[in-house]
Scaffold this active site. Structure first.
Site, PDB file in Angstrom:
ATOM      1  N   ASP A  36       0.813  -1.200   0.000  1.00 33.95           N
ATOM      2  CA  ASP A  36       0.000   0.000   0.000  1.00 33.95           C
ATOM      3  C   ASP A  36       0.855   1.262   0.000  1.00 33.95           C
ATOM      4  OD1 ASP A  36      -2.206   1.511   2.505  1.00 33.95           O
ATOM      5  OD2 ASP A  36      -1.934   1.906   0.356  1.00 33.95           O
ATOM      6  N   ASP A 220      -1.559   5.678  -5.140  1.00 34.29           N
ATOM      7  CA  ASP A 220      -1.966   4.849  -4.013  1.00 34.29           C
ATOM      8  C   ASP A 220      -2.419   3.457  -4.448  1.00 34.29           C
ATOM      9  OD1 ASP A 220      -4.419   5.185  -1.304  1.00 34.29           O
ATOM     10  OD2 ASP A 220      -2.880   3.688  -1.780  1.00 34.29           O
TER      11      ASP A 220
END
Ligand SMILES: CC[C@H](C)[C@H](NC(=O)C[C@H](O)[C@H](CC1CCCCC1)NC(=O)CCNC(=O)[C@H](Cc1ccccc1)NC(=O)N1CCC(N)CC1)C(=O)NCc1cnc(C)nc1N
Length: 329
Positions: A36, A220
């Site tokens: 992430d 992201d």
């Protein structure tokens, strides 16, 4: 050195998240983690969780590892954009990805996870690849795996090559010359919020004219969708017959039969494209589909999530892969 690890989409037809195998401790305990770039905690499902909060995940057990040692009096607690969260304690542990090892990595052991993590059997935890400043361990924030291994990498960078409904790659320490055609576009990264934040230089909808505007975004990998300012989202869906904002879902939806225009974005002078088909994210009923492009209203920046990161632009009939190179200049 350099290291490469697979990134497998889950569930296969939705690419909601991408999971990568990580080796923890001695003997190796392999967990599938969601890498992430939108957070900076490395946390895992563990034997310390109440059984009621687990749902088929592989559990890391520090007691079964000869290389784990408790980081005394340190705890962590994280909350994500979708309202999910987790918390727990910390050990120092050997963490290896694609053959690259951090010997004393702060590994965050979950003693509590929220329901959406319990229900997601595919993910055994998260590996944060944003900057150390937003790590939630207290009293002393800890370093990310990428930060800890940088000195052992051939180059201080990693590349992200996610694919639609196919296995992609994270590569640490090198830019794979076979994985891109032509020159690479770079953007200045602003790390003040702890994210991989940079400006897009504009956008276009389908074959429409390119609109020059500076749009602050973060790259992201942990966000499924593409989230951009409302004016951009409105301009896009103006080109989609029957699109409307569904207050029940709090999202733009449209007839699944609609022809979706491609979404073009500018990064420096580079122009990337997200195929219109990627922006039909999934069905909410037999005739209505959910947009892969949604508004970032209320956020301090847009979010280039998986919908964009997995996009492959077709040029001269071949497919070249759009990938993000993240690293220090
Ligand atoms: C240190 C915190 C850290 C920086 C934190 N970072 C983030 O939230 C961004 C980060 O990339 C996280 C990482 C996710 C977290 C959930 C599990 C998967 C990874 N991204 C998000 O939260 C973006 C929104 N969520 C998503 O995009 C999730 C991801 C997901 C994937 C698989 C299973 C479950 C969820 N996808 C969905 O919810 N989907 C269901 C709906 C469907 N239409 C699309 C897919 C933050 O900003 N937190 C501040 C924060 C706190 N509280 C709130 C309410 N918002 C916040 N932004």
């Amino acid at each position: 050195g350099t290291g490469t690890v697979t990134a497998s989409p889950y569930p296969a037809e939705y690419d909601r998240e991408y999971l990568s195998p990580v080796s923890l401790g001695t003997p190796a305990q392999i967990l599938d983690l969601d890498f992430d770039t939108g957070s900076s905690d490395l946390w895992v499902f563990s034997s310390a969780l109440p059984k009621s909060q687990t749902g088929g995940q592989t559990l890391y057990s520090p007691g079964n590892s000869s290389t784990s040692s408790v980081l005394e009096n340190h705890t962590w607690s994280i909350r994500y954009g979708d309202g999910s969260g987790s918390s727990g304690t910390v050990v120092n542990e050997l963490v290896t990805i694609g053959g690259i090892s951090a010997r004393r990595q702060a590994l965050e052991i979950a003693t509590q996870v929220s329901g959406s993590f319990t229900q997601d059997a595919a993910s055994d935890g998260l590996l944060g690849l944003a900057f150390n400043s937003i790590n939630t361990v207290r009293p002393t924030p800890q370093k990310t795996w990428f930060d800890n291994v940088q000195s052992s990498l051939a180059a201080p960078l990693f590349t992200v090559n996610l694919k639609k409904a196919a296995v992609g790659l994270y590569t640490f320490g090198a830019i794979d010359s076979k994985a891109h055609t032509g020159s690479i576009a770079y953007a200045p990264v602003n790390t003040k919020n702890g994210f991989w934040q940079f400006p897009l230089t504009g956008y276009a909808v389908g074959t429409g004219k390119f609109s020059n505007s500076s749009i602050d975004v973060i790259a992201d990998t942990g966000t499924t969708l593409l989230m951009l300012p409302t004016n951009v989202v409105d301009a896009y869906y103006k080109g989609v017959k029957g699109a409307y904002y569904d207050t029940e879902y709090g999202a733009m939806v449209f007839p699944c039969t609609a022809k979706m225009p491609d979404f073009i974005f500018g990064l420096g002078s580079y122009r990337g494209s997200v195929p219109g088909s990627f922006i039909s994210y999934g069905q909410i009923n037999t005739s209505t589909c959910y947009g892969g492009l949604q508004s970032s209203e209320g956020l301090p920046f847009g979010i280039l999530g998986d919908i964009l990161l997995k996009a492959q632009e077709g040029n001269d009939g071949t497919w070249s892969t759009f990938e993000i190179g993240l690293g220090k200049p």
